[in-house]
Design an enzyme around this catalytic site. Sequence first.
Site, PDB file in Angstrom:
ATOM      1  N   SER A  59       3.094  -4.067  -2.289  1.00  0.00           N
ATOM      2  CA  SER A  59       2.180  -3.221  -1.783  1.00  0.00           C
ATOM      3  C   SER A  59       0.736  -3.338  -2.643  1.00  0.00           C
ATOM      4  CB  SER A  59       2.313  -1.570  -1.929  1.00  0.00           C
ATOM      5  OG  SER A  59       1.717  -0.748  -1.067  1.00  0.00           O
ATOM      6  N   ASP A 173       5.783  -2.285   4.183  1.00  0.00           N
ATOM      7  CA  ASP A 173       5.601  -2.231   2.845  1.00  0.00           C
ATOM      8  C   ASP A 173       6.893  -2.451   1.777  1.00  0.00           C
ATOM      9  OD1 ASP A 173       5.269  -0.907   0.378  1.00  0.00           O
ATOM     10  OD2 ASP A 173       3.767   0.165   1.312  1.00  0.00           O
TER      11      ASP A 173
END
Length: 334
Positions: A59, A173
């Site tokens: 991320s 993610d």
Amino acid sequence: MEPVNPSNTGTHRKARTGGRRPRLGLALGGGAARGWAHLGVLQALEEAGLRPDFIAGTSIGSLVGAAWASGGLADLRTAVEALDRRTLMTFLNVALPASGRMDGRFLEAVIGRYIRVRDFADLDVPLAAVATDLSIGQEVVLREGDLLEAVRASCGVPGMFRPVRRNGRFLIDGGLVNPVPVTVARDMGADRVIAVDITHHIVEDGPYLVRAEEPEEPVVKAERPLPAWAAKFLPAAGLPFRKRTSSVPATPNLREVLLSAVAISEVTLSDLRLRADPPDLLIRPRVGHIAFLDFTRGREAIAAGYDATREALEHWEFGQGSFGSAAPARPASA
């Protein structure tokens, strides 16, 4: 920030390195706005003469890692330190469409300002970006091809960004499967791994659902009104654009529940994975009180990352494999 006893220290590690200088890997975890702490971590490592040979990022960790490996970290830090409420509100006023999800191409254009190359092969230091295959829940490690697309996929928070379609997969993610990618750094060839976990303290320090029932009008007004959905979503997500008028928490809305559930699950998962494969040095900046999307507190997060790293390095000698007074990682509920 705790030094951690690795499971494979001692003579086994000496044999694995063959007497050469151990190769250092850096695992940068996810955590949205709290991830600006990584900038302070990198500053402290540089001052200590520790330059990673490999970087694995999840991320926002992949974004900061890519900026560093491509030579754009100074520009990113300058932008982060200059980001205040008015600047962020103006930015969001342009970025957020009526659909309620940021356009992936726009996000790619933004991160492209600080990542100076387009392809993994052009980076100064090998980088891996961790994403999640939405269809089967599998960890996907991206190490070649389009770098900006890979970082966009790794940063694809569910419910906020559209999944990235890459090689026939829909990617989101990476924090959902590997919040602090120690295993990835080792797979890249690292003999020692420094891991940065920025989500650990959010359960104890992060007042997730403390929100007034009837907030006032936005404190900061942009030139163009925000979409109605954004005016409701941004304060609920913790952004400091409205004053609280009551100490009574409001009933959480769907987006609040989603963001909180994702964050809490990442805390639990990262703790389990760090226990299963502990890094050689674990750094946990105290940034849990910073809201998920409050990107305006960059200076504070950077300072926390810097201080935590300086403190952790006092107990660790990279070349010798000495970890000082070892302490196990605490459970997420501690």
